[in-house]
Design a protein around this motif. Structure first.
Motif, mmCIF file in Angstrom:
data_model
loop_
_atom_site.group_PDB
_atom_site.id
_atom_site.type_symbol
_atom_site.label_atom_id
_atom_site.label_comp_id
_atom_site.label_asym_id
_atom_site.label_seq_id
_atom_site.Cartn_x
_atom_site.Cartn_y
_atom_site.Cartn_z
ATOM 1 N N GLU A 137 31.349 80.082 -13.891
ATOM 2 C CA GLU A 137 29.974 79.724 -14.244
ATOM 3 C C GLU A 137 29.774 78.206 -14.218
ATOM 4 O O GLU A 137 28.756 77.711 -13.707
ATOM 5 N N ARG A 138 30.732 77.469 -14.747
ATOM 6 C CA ARG A 138 30.598 76.018 -14.777
ATOM 7 C C ARG A 138 30.691 75.437 -13.372
ATOM 8 O O ARG A 138 29.976 74.503 -13.026
ATOM 9 N N ASN B 227 38.902 71.102 -16.147
ATOM 10 C CA ASN B 227 38.023 70.794 -17.271
ATOM 11 C C ASN B 227 37.590 72.059 -18.000
ATOM 12 O O ASN B 227 37.483 72.073 -19.225
ATOM 13 N N SER B 228 37.348 73.127 -17.255
ATOM 14 C CA SER B 228 36.926 74.380 -17.879
ATOM 15 C C SER B 228 38.041 74.961 -18.750
ATOM 16 O O SER B 228 37.767 75.590 -19.778
ATOM 17 N N LEU C 17 28.302 72.670 -8.722
ATOM 18 C CA LEU C 17 28.067 72.596 -7.273
ATOM 19 C C LEU C 17 26.572 72.563 -6.952
ATOM 20 O O LEU C 17 26.138 71.827 -6.058
ATOM 21 N N VAL C 18 25.790 73.345 -7.674
ATOM 22 C CA VAL C 18 24.347 73.331 -7.456
ATOM 23 C C VAL C 18 23.780 71.942 -7.753
ATOM 24 O O VAL C 18 22.932 71.426 -7.016
ATOM 25 N N GLY C 19 24.267 71.317 -8.838
ATOM 26 C CA GLY C 19 23.837 69.963 -9.143
ATOM 27 C C GLY C 19 24.241 68.971 -8.066
ATOM 28 O O GLY C 19 23.496 68.033 -7.747
ATOM 29 N N GLY D 46 22.482 77.913 -14.450
ATOM 30 C CA GLY D 46 22.331 77.323 -15.775
ATOM 31 C C GLY D 46 22.274 78.380 -16.861
ATOM 32 O O GLY D 46 22.899 78.234 -17.921
ATOM 33 N N HIS D 47 21.532 79.459 -16.609
ATOM 34 C CA HIS D 47 21.451 80.540 -17.588
ATOM 35 C C HIS D 47 22.814 81.190 -17.798
ATOM 36 O O HIS D 47 23.222 81.463 -18.939
ATOM 37 N N SER D 48 23.547 81.414 -16.708
ATOM 38 C CA SER D 48 24.873 82.020 -16.802
ATOM 39 C C SER D 48 25.837 81.119 -17.570
ATOM 40 O O SER D 48 26.599 81.585 -18.425
ATOM 41 N N ALA D 49 25.795 79.820 -17.274
ATOM 42 C CA ALA D 49 26.672 78.874 -17.977
ATOM 43 C C ALA D 49 26.328 78.813 -19.462
ATOM 44 O O ALA D 49 27.219 78.735 -20.315
#
Length: 462
Positions: free
Chosen positions: A184-185, A148-149, A190-192, A240-243
């Motif tokens: 980044e994505r 997807n990225s 993964l965090v989500g 999130g900031h990095s993405a």
């Protein structure tokens, strides 16, 4: 946008959104299972074994529904999006093949040991199976997000053919994998997912605490879920900031839509909440002046490209939808941080489990990461429109030539009915397992008068 394009987008959006309920749960729950069984091996406390056995059953249910709902999307690529499939076939073929070899085979192969190996293999071997199943679910996410990225920030390819026969051919496999947005994505996804699984554990554990059932088990499970959820919530700030920085660099139109930034080239504000007036090309709401400029460039006066800088046909059609989705995700992210930190503070003070109001919040908090994950994907996917492969292939050019609007509408209605039945079945089975409770082994369950050792009382309590 014609009817076929709209209906095909709605169909794929519906099927993938429904499917995306389940993979994040298995990823996050897999991590929690590793900690639960790891604590059992470390302490030999049978409570942790009971917890692991209970949550493995729920993991298997979620895994099964996830597999069933994911198969449909692969067929949609061929039926509705033939031009797209031809265009990205080389890229997607590599990524999906890698997922099947390195991820799905690993996860499904060791799932059998995870489910049926308790009395057939040693505790350490079973724990290894738990770890490998958790890794398999993470590896699966890696390859899907990589594919997807690449659609968001294509790299490591060349175009062969012309017009409708054009296709992307990989020239550098590693450049394709580590395209500008993949790391980044992936970290943010993964965090989500960790949050989804952890908040499910928190929700069920809080319910047992409120009911006075399986108190020892519920408190230990709650503590594990709380640590995982807190870690994920805090880490989401950085991922999130990095993405967002990557989006601002490589997809400035999407970033402008996310923050409702219209000025051609000017300092950009960060909105706490608001409403985008697309017709008048203005955004109303509560904002932090220069906030977006500071987040992207650490300078509140830095210029940021706005939507007016780009042709209308290169902008997302649903700017307000992208704006609202993005801000709902951010709001829920901060809410999860606040909720988990409050719970940790009360846990440290020894007053957590007596706060019934907070336990009730945790019962329903299972919805927070699910909604955040969904709207995060909405903002990412709708925000890149009108491109299906950013800057290379427009969504309107990616459709199958033979498909008709009535065919897509019929299949969309049928998918909706089938998925609705599947969802009801999932909720019924999940509720049945939760109501049944944790099967207690050799250890005495300190849950007082509602212990499962007294089935008559437990039945009455339900």
């Amino acid at each position: 946008m014609d009817d076929v394009t709209l209906l095909s987008r709605l169909q794929f959006a519906f099927t993938i959104a429904f499917h995306y309920i389940y993979p994040p749960l298995t990823i996050g729950l897999g991590v929690c299972l590793v900690f639960m069984e790891g604590m059992y091996l470390r302490t030999k406390n049978k409570v942790y074994e009971d917890l692991t056995r209970f949550w493995i059953k729920i993991f298997a249910l979620i895994f099964g529904i996830g597999v069933a709902t994911g198969i449909v999307m692969e067929f949609e690529f061929g039926t509705n999006w033939a031009t797209y499939s031809r265009y990205v076939g080389d890229v997607f073929g590599s990524a999906l093949a890698a997922e099947g070899i390195f991820a799905f085979a690993l996860e499904s192969g060791f799932l059998g040991i995870l489910l049926f190996g308790w009395n057939r293999v040693s505790p350490r071997v079973h724990f290894m199976a738990t770890v490998l199943v958790a890794l398999g679910s993470i590896f699966s996410a890696i390859w899907i997000v990589v594919a997807n990225s690449w659609m968001q920030t294509p790299a490591g390819f060349r175009i062969e053919g012309h017009e409708m026969q054009a296709r992307a051919v990989i020239t550098d496999f590693w450049a394709m994998i580590f395209n500008p947005s993949s790391v980044e994505r992936l970290s943010h996804v993964l965090v989500g997912a960790f949050s989804s699984g952890a908040f499910l554990v928190l929700s069920v554990s809080a319910l047992y605490i409120l009911r006075g059932q399986h108190i020892d088990h519920a408190r230990k499970g709650f503590k594990i879920g709380l640590w995982v959820a807190t870690f994920a919530a805090l880490l989401s700030l950085f991922t999130g900031h990095s993405a967002a920085n990557v989006v601002g660099k490589y997809q400035p139109i999407k970033m402008a839509a996310m923050e409702g930034h219209w000025d051609s080239l000017a300092p950009a504000d960060a909105y706490v909440f608001g409403w985008v007036d697309k017709q008048n090309e203005v955004t109303h709401g509560l904002k932090v002046p220069g906030g977006l400029s500071f987040l992207l460039h650490f300078d509140p006066r830095a210029n940021v490209p706005g939507l007016k800088q780009y042709p209308v046909n290169d902008r997302p059609g649903a700017v307000n939808f992208v704006f609202q989705s993005y801000h709902i995700m951010v709001t829920l992210g901060f809410a999860m941080i606040g909720l988990t930190l409050l719970a940790l503070w009360l846990l440290y003070r020894g007053r957590l489990y007596e706060q019934r109001w907070l336990m009730w919040i945790f019962v329903f908090s299972v919805l927070m990461p699910q909604v955040a994950n969904q709207v995060g994907w909405y903002s990412a996917e709708v925000g890149r429109q009108p491109w299906v492969v950013y800057g290379l292939l427009r969504t309107s050019d990616a459709l199958s030539e033979a498909v008709r609007a009535d065919q897509v509408l019929t299949s969309l209605i049928l998918f909706t009915l089938v998925y609705f039945v599947l969802f009801l079945l999932f909720i019924y089975l999940l509720n049945k397992k939760i109501q049944h409770g944790i099967d207690v082994g050799d250890v005495t369950d300190h849950s007082g008068p509602l212990s499962t050792k007294n089935p008559d009382v437990f039945s009455t309590a339900r």
